[in-house]
Design a protein around this motif. Structure first.
Motif, PDB file in Angstrom:
ATOM      1  N   MET A   1       8.517  -5.570  -1.811  1.00  9.38           N
ATOM      2  CA  MET A   1       9.743  -5.722  -0.916  1.00  9.38           C
ATOM      3  C   MET A   1       9.711  -4.707   0.272  1.00  9.38           C
ATOM      4  SD  MET A   1      13.785  -5.334  -1.686  1.00  9.38           S
ATOM      5  CE  MET A   1      13.542  -3.621  -2.037  1.00  9.38           C
ATOM      6  N   VAL A   2       9.157  -3.519  -0.055  1.00 12.24           N
ATOM      7  CA  VAL A   2       9.492  -2.338   0.904  1.00 12.24           C
ATOM      8  C   VAL A   2       8.336  -2.569   2.074  1.00 12.24           C
ATOM      9  CG1 VAL A   2       9.021   0.040   0.785  1.00 12.24           C
ATOM     10  CG2 VAL A   2      10.541  -0.768  -0.857  1.00 12.24           C
ATOM     11  N   PRO A   3       7.141  -2.652   1.796  1.00 11.98           N
ATOM     12  CA  PRO A   3       6.490  -3.079   2.856  1.00 11.98           C
ATOM     13  C   PRO A   3       6.561  -4.517   3.775  1.00 11.98           C
ATOM     14  CG  PRO A   3       5.167  -3.331   0.939  1.00 11.98           C
ATOM     15  CD  PRO A   3       6.373  -2.918   0.488  1.00 11.98           C
ATOM     16  N   LEU A   4       6.938  -5.441   3.076  1.00  9.00           N
ATOM     17  CA  LEU A   4       7.313  -6.417   3.729  1.00  9.00           C
ATOM     18  C   LEU A   4       8.671  -6.371   4.736  1.00  9.00           C
ATOM     19  CD1 LEU A   4       6.878  -9.317   1.208  1.00  9.00           C
ATOM     20  CD2 LEU A   4       5.602  -9.270   3.227  1.00  9.00           C
ATOM     21  N   VAL A   5       9.673  -5.643   4.376  1.00  8.47           N
ATOM     22  CA  VAL A   5      10.726  -5.486   4.931  1.00  8.47           C
ATOM     23  C   VAL A   5      10.202  -4.456   5.989  1.00  8.47           C
ATOM     24  CG1 VAL A   5      13.060  -4.485   5.205  1.00  8.47           C
ATOM     25  CG2 VAL A   5      12.587  -5.822   3.039  1.00  8.47           C
ATOM     26  N   LEU A   6       9.752  -3.449   6.004  1.00  9.17           N
ATOM     27  CA  LEU A   6       9.044  -2.551   7.057  1.00  9.17           C
ATOM     28  C   LEU A   6       8.499  -3.211   8.130  1.00  9.17           C
ATOM     29  CD1 LEU A   6       9.154   0.776   4.707  1.00  9.17           C
ATOM     30  CD2 LEU A   6      10.757   0.100   6.144  1.00  9.17           C
ATOM     31  N   VAL A   7       7.331  -3.625   7.645  1.00  7.50           N
ATOM     32  CA  VAL A   7       6.138  -3.988   8.620  1.00  7.50           C
ATOM     33  C   VAL A   7       5.909  -5.560   8.479  1.00  7.50           C
ATOM     34  CG1 VAL A   7       5.032  -1.518   8.535  1.00  7.50           C
ATOM     35  CG2 VAL A   7       4.361  -3.343   6.873  1.00  7.50           C
ATOM     36  N   GLY A   8       6.638  -6.350   7.705  1.00  9.30           N
ATOM     37  CA  GLY A   8       6.224  -7.726   7.515  1.00  9.30           C
ATOM     38  C   GLY A   8       5.075  -7.967   6.728  1.00  9.30           C
ATOM     39  N   GLN A   9       4.463  -7.076   5.935  1.00 11.25           N
ATOM     40  CA  GLN A   9       3.036  -7.218   5.232  1.00 11.25           C
ATOM     41  C   GLN A   9       3.146  -6.457   4.103  1.00 11.25           C
ATOM     42  OE1 GLN A   9       0.336  -5.616   8.367  1.00 11.25           O
ATOM     43  NE2 GLN A   9      -0.503  -7.691   8.880  1.00 11.25           N
ATOM     44  N   SER A  10       2.635  -7.441   2.987  1.00  8.30           N
ATOM     45  CA  SER A  10       2.490  -6.535   1.718  1.00  8.30           C
ATOM     46  C   SER A  10       1.274  -5.709   1.737  1.00  8.30           C
ATOM     47  CB  SER A  10       2.404  -7.558   0.595  1.00  8.30           C
ATOM     48  OG  SER A  10       1.359  -8.581   0.583  1.00  8.30           O
ATOM     49  N   PRO A  11       0.810  -4.880   0.687  1.00  9.23           N
ATOM     50  CA  PRO A  11      -0.218  -4.261   0.803  1.00  9.23           C
ATOM     51  C   PRO A  11      -1.659  -5.198   0.904  1.00  9.23           C
ATOM     52  CG  PRO A  11       1.008  -3.305  -0.808  1.00  9.23           C
ATOM     53  CD  PRO A  11       1.786  -4.367  -0.564  1.00  9.23           C
ATOM     54  N   MET A  12      -1.731  -6.100   0.090  1.00  5.03           N
ATOM     55  CA  MET A  12      -2.890  -6.984   0.196  1.00  5.03           C
ATOM     56  C   MET A  12      -2.909  -7.828   1.653  1.00  5.03           C
ATOM     57  SD  MET A  12      -4.679  -6.543  -2.320  1.00  5.03           S
ATOM     58  CE  MET A  12      -5.882  -7.741  -1.943  1.00  5.03           C
ATOM     59  N   MET A  13      -1.829  -8.264   2.013  1.00  2.97           N
ATOM     60  CA  MET A  13      -1.659  -8.882   3.362  1.00  2.97           C
ATOM     61  C   MET A  13      -2.289  -7.944   4.423  1.00  2.97           C
ATOM     62  SD  MET A  13       1.976 -10.900   3.367  1.00  2.97           S
ATOM     63  CE  MET A  13       2.483 -12.130   2.277  1.00  2.97           C
ATOM     64  N   ALA A  14      -1.892  -6.662   4.367  1.00  3.65           N
ATOM     65  CA  ALA A  14      -2.649  -5.792   5.416  1.00  3.65           C
ATOM     66  C   ALA A  14      -4.098  -5.710   5.427  1.00  3.65           C
ATOM     67  CB  ALA A  14      -1.638  -4.538   5.256  1.00  3.65           C
ATOM     68  N   LEU A  15      -4.353  -5.765   4.068  1.00  7.55           N
ATOM     69  CA  LEU A  15      -5.954  -5.633   4.017  1.00  7.55           C
ATOM     70  C   LEU A  15      -6.697  -6.716   4.396  1.00  7.55           C
ATOM     71  CD1 LEU A  15      -8.223  -3.701   2.542  1.00  7.55           C
ATOM     72  CD2 LEU A  15      -7.743  -5.091   0.447  1.00  7.55           C
ATOM     73  N   LEU A  16      -6.246  -7.881   4.314  1.00  5.55           N
ATOM     74  CA  LEU A  16      -6.607  -9.147   4.697  1.00  5.55           C
ATOM     75  C   LEU A  16      -6.210  -9.906   6.015  1.00  5.55           C
ATOM     76  CD1 LEU A  16      -6.662 -10.989   1.191  1.00  5.55           C
ATOM     77  CD2 LEU A  16      -8.595 -10.046   2.471  1.00  5.55           C
ATOM     78  N   ARG A  17      -5.505  -9.014   6.474  1.00  2.00           N
ATOM     79  CA  ARG A  17      -4.957  -9.141   7.973  1.00  2.00           C
ATOM     80  C   ARG A  17      -4.258 -10.511   8.053  1.00  2.00           C
ATOM     81  NH1 ARG A  17      -7.235  -6.539  12.131  1.00  2.00           N
ATOM     82  NH2 ARG A  17      -9.023  -4.989  11.779  1.00  2.00           N
ATOM     83  N   LEU A  18      -3.040 -10.495   7.321  1.00  2.00           N
ATOM     84  CA  LEU A  18      -2.295 -11.599   7.330  1.00  2.00           C
ATOM     85  C   LEU A  18      -0.898 -11.021   7.363  1.00  2.00           C
ATOM     86  CD1 LEU A  18      -3.434 -13.614   4.038  1.00  2.00           C
ATOM     87  CD2 LEU A  18      -3.691 -14.061   6.614  1.00  2.00           C
TER      88      LEU A  18
END
Length: 235
Positions: free
Chosen positions: A160-177
């Motif tokens: 929840m914390v990364p999704l609310v702040l930047v719109g990406q979870s840790p794995m989403m940011a790693l895979l550019r989603l």
């Protein structure tokens, strides 16, 4: 003293009426047979009524306007317009290659989210066992009512914390989603559904295989989409 009916709608009109109560036609004032009591204006000679002027209706005479029949032109009439064919609007479907290119990054993302959630909860369970000094079976047998909400809260906060702040979870940011949502409350709702989708990864993978656009379980439940950041194209 009687008054003839209205010349427009032929409704009955009282003698002292100044206009027709049905169609609104203004009626001329009829001269009284004798002046009324204390009527000083009756001593003057009445002005002659103007001739040649036609009274127009203030409102249309309801009930007297006949509907105009619509005559359709014959088939051989050159002035007849041809019927306009119905145009069916179709949204162009995305190419299958683009769908497949976006399919495997999302599969790896959800599989990575499940692995991270398992590792995070395993670390929390080991920390609880070391703090209490008992084995996991006894710890969860006696304190499961406290540990299960702890695992749920820890897992949801991880997403929840990364999704609310930047719109990406840790794995989403790693895979550019990224999640296609601008409001923080929509991201928060998606984070909860994404937790369910990642925890039930086999069910989510089955949804991606069976749906035409390869939607994950979280996308199907929330109606939102996961985008590829470089191309910003919907899957």
């Amino acid at each position: 003293m009687t008054r003839p009916p209205c010349p427009s709608c032929h409704a009955r009109v009282t003698p002292l009426a100044l206009e027709c109560p049905v169609c609104g036609l203004a009626l001329p004032r009829r001269p009284l047979p004798r002046p009324l009591l204390f009527q000083a204006s009756a001593l003057r000679a009445p002005a002659p009524a103007p001739k040649g002027e036609r009274q127009s209706l203030s409102v249309p005479a309801l009930g007297r306007v006949e509907p105009l029949p619509l005559v359709e032109p014959p088939p051989g009439d050159p002035l007849a317009l041809p019927p306009i064919p119905a145009v069916e609007l179709r949204t162009p479907a995305a190419p299958e290659s683009d769908l497949l290119d976006a399919f495997w990054p999302v599969v790896r993302m959800e599989a990575g989210e499940l692995a991270c959630l398992l590792a995070l909860n395993l670390i929390a369970a080991m920390a609880a066992c070391l703090a209490s000094g008992v084995f996991p079976a006894r710890l969860y047998g006696e304190m499961w009512a406290y540990l299960v909400p702890l695992h749920l809260t820890l897992s949801w906060a991880y997403l929840m914390v990364p999704l609310v702040l930047v719109g990406q979870s840790p794995m989403m940011a790693l895979l550019r989603l990224a999640v296609d949502a601008d409001q923080p409350e929509r991201r928060m709702a998606f984070s909860l559904l994404h937790l369910v989708s990642s925890a039930a990864f086999p069910v989510s993978f089955l949804c991606m295989v069976l749906t035409p656009d390869h939607r994950t379980l979280a996308e199907l439940l929330s109606g939102q989409e996961i985008l590829q950041v470089p191309s910003a194209r919907l899957r």
